[in-house]
Scaffold this motif. Structure first.
Motif, PDB file in Angstrom:
ATOM      1  N   VAL A   1       0.839  -1.199   0.000  1.00  0.00           N
ATOM      2  CA  VAL A   1       0.000   0.000   0.000  1.00  0.00           C
ATOM      3  C   VAL A   1       0.877   1.253   0.000  1.00  0.00           C
ATOM      4  O   VAL A   1       0.623   2.207  -0.748  1.00  0.00           O
ATOM      5  CB  VAL A   1      -0.942   0.009   1.219  1.00  0.00           C
ATOM      6  N   ALA A   2       1.920   1.266   0.838  1.00  0.00           N
ATOM      7  CA  ALA A   2       2.810   2.430   0.922  1.00  0.00           C
ATOM      8  C   ALA A   2       3.476   2.714  -0.414  1.00  0.00           C
ATOM      9  O   ALA A   2       3.545   3.873  -0.856  1.00  0.00           O
ATOM     10  CB  ALA A   2       3.857   2.207   2.010  1.00  0.00           C
ATOM     11  N   VAL A   3       3.972   1.678  -1.085  1.00  0.00           N
ATOM     12  CA  VAL A   3       4.632   1.866  -2.385  1.00  0.00           C
ATOM     13  C   VAL A   3       3.641   2.391  -3.426  1.00  0.00           C
ATOM     14  O   VAL A   3       3.944   3.336  -4.174  1.00  0.00           O
ATOM     15  CB  VAL A   3       5.254   0.541  -2.868  1.00  0.00           C
ATOM     16  N   THR A   4       2.448   1.804  -3.459  1.00  0.00           N
ATOM     17  CA  THR A   4       1.450   2.226  -4.446  1.00  0.00           C
ATOM     18  C   THR A   4       1.014   3.667  -4.221  1.00  0.00           C
ATOM     19  O   THR A   4       0.888   4.449  -5.171  1.00  0.00           O
ATOM     20  CB  THR A   4       0.222   1.297  -4.391  1.00  0.00           C
ATOM     21  N   VAL A   5       0.782   4.023  -2.963  1.00  0.00           N
ATOM     22  CA  VAL A   5       0.385   5.397  -2.647  1.00  0.00           C
ATOM     23  C   VAL A   5       1.492   6.379  -3.023  1.00  0.00           C
ATOM     24  O   VAL A   5       1.229   7.467  -3.542  1.00  0.00           O
ATOM     25  CB  VAL A   5       0.030   5.518  -1.153  1.00  0.00           C
ATOM     26  N   ALA A   6       2.744   6.012  -2.773  1.00  0.00           N
ATOM     27  CA  ALA A   6       3.862   6.888  -3.139  1.00  0.00           C
ATOM     28  C   ALA A   6       3.924   7.100  -4.650  1.00  0.00           C
ATOM     29  O   ALA A   6       4.162   8.214  -5.128  1.00  0.00           O
ATOM     30  CB  ALA A   6       5.174   6.287  -2.632  1.00  0.00           C
ATOM     31  N   LEU A   7       3.697   6.041  -5.424  1.00  0.00           N
ATOM     32  CA  LEU A   7       3.757   6.146  -6.885  1.00  0.00           C
ATOM     33  C   LEU A   7       2.582   6.918  -7.460  1.00  0.00           C
ATOM     34  O   LEU A   7       2.668   7.457  -8.574  1.00  0.00           O
ATOM     35  CB  LEU A   7       3.799   4.749  -7.500  1.00  0.00           C
ATOM     36  N   LEU A   8       1.465   6.986  -6.743  1.00  0.00           N
ATOM     37  CA  LEU A   8       0.284   7.700  -7.237  1.00  0.00           C
ATOM     38  C   LEU A   8       0.517   9.203  -7.356  1.00  0.00           C
ATOM     39  O   LEU A   8      -0.108   9.865  -8.175  1.00  0.00           O
ATOM     40  CB  LEU A   8      -0.911   7.440  -6.309  1.00  0.00           C
ATOM     41  N   ARG A   9       1.424   9.733  -6.545  1.00  0.00           N
ATOM     42  CA  ARG A   9       1.682  11.173  -6.566  1.00  0.00           C
ATOM     43  C   ARG A   9       2.249  11.593  -7.929  1.00  0.00           C
ATOM     44  O   ARG A   9       3.238  11.026  -8.403  1.00  0.00           O
ATOM     45  CB  ARG A   9       2.677  11.539  -5.456  1.00  0.00           C
ATOM     46  N   ASP A  10       1.613  12.587  -8.566  1.00  0.00           N
ATOM     47  CA  ASP A  10       2.051  13.141  -9.849  1.00  0.00           C
ATOM     48  C   ASP A  10       2.027  12.135 -10.992  1.00  0.00           C
ATOM     49  O   ASP A  10       2.699  12.330 -12.015  1.00  0.00           O
ATOM     50  CB  ASP A  10       3.479  13.726  -9.732  1.00  0.00           C
ATOM     51  N   ALA A  11       1.241  11.064 -10.835  1.00  0.00           N
ATOM     52  CA  ALA A  11       1.137  10.079 -11.919  1.00  0.00           C
ATOM     53  C   ALA A  11       0.247  10.618 -13.038  1.00  0.00           C
ATOM     54  O   ALA A  11      -0.736  11.316 -12.787  1.00  0.00           O
ATOM     55  CB  ALA A  11       0.565   8.764 -11.387  1.00  0.00           C
ATOM     56  N   GLU A  12       0.592  10.291 -14.272  1.00  0.00           N
ATOM     57  CA  GLU A  12      -0.227  10.667 -15.413  1.00  0.00           C
ATOM     58  C   GLU A  12      -1.550   9.906 -15.371  1.00  0.00           C
ATOM     59  O   GLU A  12      -1.635   8.841 -14.737  1.00  0.00           O
ATOM     60  CB  GLU A  12       0.522  10.377 -16.712  1.00  0.00           C
ATOM     61  N   PRO A  13      -2.591  10.437 -16.026  1.00  0.00           N
ATOM     62  CA  PRO A  13      -3.932   9.842 -15.919  1.00  0.00           C
ATOM     63  C   PRO A  13      -3.977   8.338 -16.176  1.00  0.00           C
ATOM     64  O   PRO A  13      -4.611   7.597 -15.428  1.00  0.00           O
ATOM     65  CB  PRO A  13      -4.736  10.621 -16.954  1.00  0.00           C
TER      66      PRO A  13
END
Length: 295
Positions: free
Chosen positions: A239-251
């Motif tokens: 969950v932590a890794v996925t949430v971190a990657l969500l920041r500034d991700a393209e649509p």
């Protein structure tokens, strides 16, 4: 930084490797991590010089130092990377690649966690098997993995996720104190409300918990499944890794990551439910040379 920019132009994979090496060097030079590593080594050495009847007094140190202080170190590392975003933007590397590189740095405290696990397994001296209550060989392995190895990985990953989304510079120390307070409060309540389902759920709804409590004369084994708790912890790391990657991700990427997050959260919910319902149905107390009995 010039090597990272040059590597980024040759492909995302090469850029990830170069960034990971760069961020790893910064992490291992961090005063916070160096203090965490030193305190862990000293605490384990000091705690294992004598025979102990309460294993929690030794196993808790890697979680506090490698996990807790490692979270603070990873948070500040992530924030410092974002503060230098103007320089990093010269490289075509995406924010997700940079975030993935910082997440991979967690391999360093993970290795330290495994070394702690090995040291405790080999050198920890206890008066007898009764010190671990009703936990057998498999249960003891799960106990040690959940208290030394996974927190050393999860703490830094949580620090990265926090650093990607929160700007307050003291967020990591505050969160560390909140988690520490939650674990201690749940531990105290579990010792006095052994049959409460609410207290059981509170104790296991954390990235770290205890499954035994002992003194010189007896040991209590509390409810819950140590192995399913390890599964719960691993899901929290995902969950932590996925949430971190969500920041500034393209649509497009954000949509895929959101679906991954839903799956991981569902798996975490399943692991949590199995942790609560698995293992012992009631607390058990064990004495040296006597059969365990329910309490």
């Amino acid at each position: 930084m010039t090597t990272i920019i040059a590597a980024g132009r040759t492909g995302p994979a090469v850029g990830l490797v170069a960034l990971t090496k760069y961020e790893t060097r910064r992490f291992v030079r961090s005063p916070v991590f160096l203090v965490a590593f030193g305190l862990t080594a000293w605490a384990l050495w000091d705690g294992m010089r004598v025979t102990v009847t309460e294993v929690n007094t030794v196993t808790v140190y890697p979680a506090i130092f490698l996990g807790g202080l490692g979270m603070v170190a990873a948070f500040w590392l992530t924030r410092s990377t974002q503060r230098s975003a103007e320089a990093v933007k010269v490289s075509p590397t995406t924010p997700q690649v940079r975030t993935a590189a910082i997440c991979l740095v967690a391999i360093v405290p993970l290795i330290c966690g495994w070394l702690s696990f090995l040291a405790i397994t080999v050198f920890l001296r206890v008066p007898g098997d009764w010190t671990y209550g009703t936990l057998g060989t498999s249960g003891r392995a799960a106990l040690l993995i959940g208290q030394t190895v996974i927190p050393a990985l999860g703490g830094p990953l949580l620090g990265v996720a926090l650093g990607r989304w929160v700007r307050f510079p003291g967020a990591a120390p505050v969160l560390f104190l909140v988690i520490f307070g939650w674990v201690i409060l749940a531990d105290v309540l579990a010792a006095t409300h052994r049959h409460s389902m609410l207290v059981l759920m509170m104790r296991l709804f954390a990235p770290f918990t205890f499954f035994t409590a002992s003194d010189q004369h007896a040991v209590e084994t509390w409810r819950g499944s140590p192995w399913f708790f390890v599964g719960w912890q691993i899901c929290l790391c995902a969950v932590a890794v996925t949430v971190a990657l969500l920041r500034d991700a393209e649509p497009g990427l954000r949509s895929r990551l959101t679906r991954v997050l839903i799956v991981v959260l569902a798996a975490a919910a399943l692991m949590y439910a199995l942790t609560v319902t698995g293992g012992l149905g009631h607390a058990v107390i064990s004495y040296p040379g006597k059969a365990p009995r329910p309490i």
